[in-house]
Motif scaffolding. Structure first.
Motif, PDB file in Angstrom:
ATOM      1  N   GLN A 211       0.658  -3.815  -7.294  1.00 13.96           N
ATOM      2  CA  GLN A 211       0.611  -2.398  -7.628  1.00 13.96           C
ATOM      3  C   GLN A 211       1.791  -1.675  -7.003  1.00 13.96           C
ATOM      4  O   GLN A 211       2.102  -1.896  -5.834  1.00 13.96           O
ATOM      5  CB  GLN A 211      -0.699  -1.764  -7.133  1.00 13.96           C
ATOM      6  N   ARG A 212       2.427  -0.837  -7.791  1.00 19.06           N
ATOM      7  CA  ARG A 212       3.478   0.041  -7.285  1.00 19.06           C
ATOM      8  C   ARG A 212       3.075   1.482  -7.579  1.00 19.06           C
ATOM      9  O   ARG A 212       2.305   1.760  -8.471  1.00 19.06           O
ATOM     10  CB  ARG A 212       4.819  -0.283  -7.943  1.00 19.06           C
ATOM     11  N   GLY A 213       3.595   2.382  -6.804  1.00 22.96           N
ATOM     12  CA  GLY A 213       3.212   3.787  -6.919  1.00 22.96           C
ATOM     13  C   GLY A 213       2.490   4.220  -5.660  1.00 22.96           C
ATOM     14  O   GLY A 213       1.434   3.685  -5.326  1.00 22.96           O
ATOM     15  N   THR A 214       3.069   5.182  -4.944  1.00 23.88           N
ATOM     16  CA  THR A 214       2.557   5.563  -3.628  1.00 23.88           C
ATOM     17  C   THR A 214       1.113   6.028  -3.665  1.00 23.88           C
ATOM     18  O   THR A 214       0.269   5.567  -2.890  1.00 23.88           O
ATOM     19  CB  THR A 214       3.436   6.669  -3.019  1.00 23.88           C
ATOM     20  N   TRP A 215       0.780   6.940  -4.576  1.00 21.26           N
ATOM     21  CA  TRP A 215      -0.570   7.520  -4.568  1.00 21.26           C
ATOM     22  C   TRP A 215      -1.628   6.485  -4.936  1.00 21.26           C
ATOM     23  O   TRP A 215      -2.739   6.503  -4.402  1.00 21.26           O
ATOM     24  CB  TRP A 215      -0.647   8.731  -5.491  1.00 21.26           C
ATOM     25  N   LYS A 216      -1.288   5.564  -5.853  1.00 26.03           N
ATOM     26  CA  LYS A 216      -2.252   4.536  -6.252  1.00 26.03           C
ATOM     27  C   LYS A 216      -2.582   3.622  -5.074  1.00 26.03           C
ATOM     28  O   LYS A 216      -3.743   3.265  -4.855  1.00 26.03           O
ATOM     29  CB  LYS A 216      -1.697   3.709  -7.410  1.00 26.03           C
ATOM     30  N   ASN A 217      -1.570   3.240  -4.318  1.00 28.21           N
ATOM     31  CA  ASN A 217      -1.807   2.350  -3.190  1.00 28.21           C
ATOM     32  C   ASN A 217      -2.478   3.061  -2.020  1.00 28.21           C
ATOM     33  O   ASN A 217      -3.253   2.451  -1.285  1.00 28.21           O
ATOM     34  CB  ASN A 217      -0.493   1.701  -2.745  1.00 28.21           C
ATOM     35  N   LYS A 218      -2.202   4.337  -1.861  1.00 28.96           N
ATOM     36  CA  LYS A 218      -2.917   5.088  -0.826  1.00 28.96           C
ATOM     37  C   LYS A 218      -4.389   5.236  -1.193  1.00 28.96           C
ATOM     38  O   LYS A 218      -5.274   5.098  -0.343  1.00 28.96           O
ATOM     39  CB  LYS A 218      -2.267   6.455  -0.624  1.00 28.96           C
ATOM     40  N   LEU A 219      -4.660   5.504  -2.467  1.00 27.71           N
ATOM     41  CA  LEU A 219      -6.031   5.684  -2.930  1.00 27.71           C
ATOM     42  C   LEU A 219      -6.842   4.400  -2.802  1.00 27.71           C
ATOM     43  O   LEU A 219      -8.053   4.439  -2.547  1.00 27.71           O
ATOM     44  CB  LEU A 219      -6.025   6.158  -4.387  1.00 27.71           C
ATOM     45  N   THR A 220      -6.179   3.251  -2.954  1.00 28.73           N
ATOM     46  CA  THR A 220      -6.866   1.957  -2.880  1.00 28.73           C
ATOM     47  C   THR A 220      -6.629   1.239  -1.542  1.00 28.73           C
ATOM     48  O   THR A 220      -6.906   0.051  -1.423  1.00 28.73           O
ATOM     49  CB  THR A 220      -6.416   1.045  -4.040  1.00 28.73           C
ATOM     50  N   PHE A 221      -6.099   1.960  -0.564  1.00 29.76           N
ATOM     51  CA  PHE A 221      -5.894   1.423   0.787  1.00 29.76           C
ATOM     52  C   PHE A 221      -5.084   0.123   0.786  1.00 29.76           C
ATOM     53  O   PHE A 221      -5.369  -0.803   1.541  1.00 29.76           O
ATOM     54  CB  PHE A 221      -7.244   1.208   1.493  1.00 29.76           C
ATOM     55  N   SER A 222      -4.093   0.070  -0.104  1.00 33.27           N
ATOM     56  CA  SER A 222      -3.141  -1.055  -0.183  1.00 33.27           C
ATOM     57  C   SER A 222      -3.792  -2.379  -0.570  1.00 33.27           C
ATOM     58  O   SER A 222      -3.197  -3.442  -0.384  1.00 33.27           O
ATOM     59  CB  SER A 222      -2.386  -1.236   1.151  1.00 33.27           C
ATOM     60  N   MET A 223      -4.992  -2.330  -1.145  1.00 35.21           N
ATOM     61  CA  MET A 223      -5.707  -3.563  -1.474  1.00 35.21           C
ATOM     62  C   MET A 223      -5.234  -4.225  -2.766  1.00 35.21           C
ATOM     63  O   MET A 223      -5.662  -5.336  -3.078  1.00 35.21           O
ATOM     64  CB  MET A 223      -7.206  -3.280  -1.561  1.00 35.21           C
ATOM     65  N   PHE A 224      -4.360  -3.554  -3.516  1.00 29.39           N
ATOM     66  CA  PHE A 224      -3.877  -4.159  -4.756  1.00 29.39           C
ATOM     67  C   PHE A 224      -2.449  -4.697  -4.645  1.00 29.39           C
ATOM     68  O   PHE A 224      -1.826  -4.996  -5.650  1.00 29.39           O
ATOM     69  CB  PHE A 224      -4.005  -3.180  -5.913  1.00 29.39           C
TER      70      PHE A 224
END
Length: 260
Positions: A211-224
């Motif tokens: 996964q790339r994209g700051t908000w997506k990874n923050k929302l998923t706690f870097s689990m993707f």
């Protein structure tokens, strides 16, 4: 490029070490989400509690996942305790999940990979398969694992049964809610934890989705950051954003399929 060549190309070994601050974050990330969700339920605000329960489940998954790979920055006893406590709170034997996850890395998407079975299904098939997935990982561990694993699984399952019995006997409403939501989360694991990151990757199983994209990874706690995790499983989750940047810089040509 082979896995070995990638390991040689990307600098990663320094990312294995956690500072005291990072260790405290990784080992306590679940606490605020659990407390807030329980507080909302205690005052009957169930809908407000749901997103916090979801974040608890996600951060607990992150915590035990790091524990599987000895990446919590703690000793063996404290890591075991983290897995044991989360077994009770997540309504599953985490050591059974661990056993299958380690096999998943060794036999990724092959016939021996019981965790990865749902990767080849449709998205809705993976959702429907969820309860079977949870049953299978316990069954496989009890059948194939060594005695130490089996003892841990039986202890965790017994502890979950005692926990559930107590909260229902005393009618502790907010914990009954918690157990129900956690069970729903466990039944969705075959979809969220396997299908989303591995579907359509059978040609190169070690190159999982990411996964790339700051908000997506923050929302998923870097689990993707799953490609990064499969290539460098010893790197703690908190270090995966930096690892992803290093991979992008060193290997811009590497095909990176997005998770969502």
């Amino acid at each position: 490029m082979t896995h070995t060549e990638i390991l040689r190309t990307v600098k990663w070994k320094d990312l294995q070490q956690l500072s005291i601050r990072e260790m405290l974050i990784e080992n306590n990330l679940t606490i605020p989400w659990a407390l807030i969700s329980w507080l909302f339920v205690f005052y009957d605000y169930y809908m407000l509690a749901l997103p916090f329960s979801a974040f608890f489940f996600l951060t607990a998954l992150r915590q035990v996942h790091n524990g599987f790979h000895n990446s919590l920055g703690t000793n063996k006893t404290l890591t075991w305790l983290s897995l044991y406590i989360n077994s009770i709170l997540m309504m599953v034997s985490i050591h059974a999940v661990k056993y299958n996850h380690i096999r998943h890395h060794k036999y990724c998407l092959s016939e021996e990979d019981y965790e990865g079975k749902s990767a080849g299904m449709t998205w809705y098939g993976a959702i429907l398969y969820g309860p079977v997935h949870m049953f299978l990982i316990h069954k496989v561990t009890l059948q194939l694992a060594n005695k130490k694993y089996v003892r841990n699984v039986l202890l965790e399952l017994f502890s979950v049964a005692v926990f559930v019995s107590i909260i229902f006997y005393f009618n502790i409403t907010f914990l009954i809610y918690h157990c129900i939501v956690m069970l729903i989360g466990e039944f969705l694991m075959a979809f969220f934890a396997v299908w989303t990151v591995h579907h359509d990757t059978h040609d190169s199983p070690e190159i999982a989705r990411t996964q790339r994209g700051t908000w997506k990874n923050k929302l998923t706690f870097s689990m993707f950051y799953h490609l990064e995790h499969h290539l460098f499983p010893a790197v703690p989750t908190i270090k995966l954003p930096e690892l992803a940047k290093r991979i992008d810089d060193a290997l811009p040509e590497l095909d990176k399929k997005q998770t969502f």
